[in-house]
Design a protein around this motif. Sequence first.
Motif, PDB file in Angstrom:
ATOM      1  N   ILE A 292      46.780  43.063  42.963  1.00  0.00           N
ATOM      2  CA  ILE A 292      46.716  42.983  44.430  1.00  0.00           C
ATOM      3  C   ILE A 292      47.929  43.682  45.048  1.00  0.00           C
ATOM      4  O   ILE A 292      47.817  44.456  46.004  1.00  0.00           O
TER       5      ILE A 292
ATOM      6  N   SER B 138      47.448  39.019  40.479  1.00  0.00           N
ATOM      7  CA  SER B 138      48.402  39.138  41.579  1.00  0.00           C
ATOM      8  C   SER B 138      49.079  40.500  41.564  1.00  0.00           C
ATOM      9  O   SER B 138      49.270  41.137  42.594  1.00  0.00           O
TER      10      SER B 138
ATOM     11  N   GLN C  35      40.026  42.538  46.816  1.00  0.00           N
ATOM     12  CA  GLN C  35      40.702  42.172  45.581  1.00  0.00           C
ATOM     13  C   GLN C  35      41.136  40.705  45.589  1.00  0.00           C
ATOM     14  O   GLN C  35      41.082  40.035  44.558  1.00  0.00           O
ATOM     15  N   ARG C  36      41.551  40.222  46.759  1.00  0.00           N
ATOM     16  CA  ARG C  36      41.932  38.810  46.830  1.00  0.00           C
ATOM     17  C   ARG C  36      40.711  37.908  46.650  1.00  0.00           C
ATOM     18  O   ARG C  36      40.776  36.849  46.014  1.00  0.00           O
TER      19      ARG C  36
ATOM     20  N   ILE D 272      42.492  45.104  50.112  1.00  0.00           N
ATOM     21  CA  ILE D 272      43.238  43.873  49.807  1.00  0.00           C
ATOM     22  C   ILE D 272      42.324  42.660  49.909  1.00  0.00           C
ATOM     23  O   ILE D 272      42.356  41.764  49.056  1.00  0.00           O
TER      24      ILE D 272
END
Length: 526
Positions: free
Chosen positions: A392, A389, A427-428, A424
């Motif tokens: 991110i 997290s 990466q998520r 984003i």
Amino acid sequence: MKIALSIIAVTVLNVISSSHIFASSRSVPDNRSLLEQLDKLVAERSSYMDKRRAKADSVEILINETVDVGRQLQLYLEQARLWSGISSDSAVSVCNRGLHLSMSAGDSTYVQHFFIERASAFFNRGQVHDCIDDLNHVENVGLRPGIERHFHYVGFAIYLTLGAFYEHDEQWTNYLAQGRRHLIAHKRFLGNDSCAVRYCDALINMVDGKKKVMASNLLKVVSMTDESDEIYPYANTVLGEYFMGAGNYDEAVYYYAKGSITNIRNANLSGVALMRLGEMLSRTDDKSRAYNYLAVSLDQALQGDMKFNLMRLNDAFMDVSSAIDKGKHHRLALLSGLVVILVVVLALVAKMIINKRGEVKKLRDVENRLARANLAKETYITEFMGLCSSYIESLEGYNKLSKRKITAGQTDDLLAYIKSGRIIVEQRRKFYEVFDEALLHIFPSYLEDVNKLLQLDKQIVLPSPRVLTTELRVLAFSRLGIDDAAVIARFLGISTNTIYTYRNKLRTRAIDRTTFEEDTKKIGLI
């Protein structure tokens, strides 16, 4: 270069268990003196660990005193390899420092060295995705001269281990095929090293199902080498697996013990010979020694953060603990009867009871450590999610910063790329993959356990294997002790209201709505 190769021996028994007893040229060993030697080394194991730690610390001093970048890189690599067998966390930290320095210095050869060493440490720590990412990165950019032999050594060790560990997984054959590819490539760089060539041939034979040829090659390897050769303990461990699968327990004890002795003297916590020896002895009358070996293996797995060994130890240690506990209760009952009948030996019986109580206390202490180990698995997941997290969020900050710079007059293509948000999204997506894989790895029956709490016609079906739905991820956070909807929303990239909506929908589908949330928190408990 000591890496997770030893874990191959943990599950290779399933590959070779159908073989017949191999006719060894060595006579059946008298293992009593060998096990006594091992018992002594187990008691003195901390001294070997201290020596290796002291050597790693001394390298740190040399690094701080050295100004030459080339020499510093050489020392960082030496330090990473010293930490690799005793602390995967420290090994990763040193590799990261070496990577930063080698990238700053523009030394592409050392960059690849540190990527390979970090992949080994990641693997020992259970971070399979990060491990494979590092290996793929090195291979994709092209191997530097002199890197090839070590790269393929690490490659076959990791992929053969994965193939053995995930034997029933759909990726099983692919892992073994990748391992075989690296083995063949590794052989090309061995030159006249006949012992290493035989070792590679033995592992290729193992993958190809040629069990007797494999054993023959390994017997020649152990006769040609000694404890100074890094493949010696691994060859002995795999031979122990072969003979145990063949039903020749005397030979199996001999080779397991030889591998265990070498691992202790080398202070290599990733080795599994001692654990496998303890598991095998638990099937005999020597349960006290089996208990001690498994307890030491558990301590080493926790100390070195060797998650593969830790997970394998859970079941084995519970089994032998249960057997010992039953034996103790039986003896205590017998002694109680003798107290009634033989009053004259009351003092002796009382002394025995006190001794037994001490043993039970020791057993409970180890059981508590096992419970902490299970709790540690959940903690690893929570911390790993926090790292993902944070990464991110860092990318989001980078996206905004890049946008401001582009607006100020920098490259338009970069601005368009950042505005697209692809960083984003990617990466998520990776976060979801790592989260799903980690959760299902530690709770293999997670979906089945959740569906048991839901009405029959309202149970959850995965869209694809090993990919969780959003509602299952929301539920998983609660299982890990994270109930704050805002925190979960930040992890998953959805709104807080959506979190509440998923929770309410799941509750309405539950068999018992009043206890549903508490029931989900009990999933996976021992």
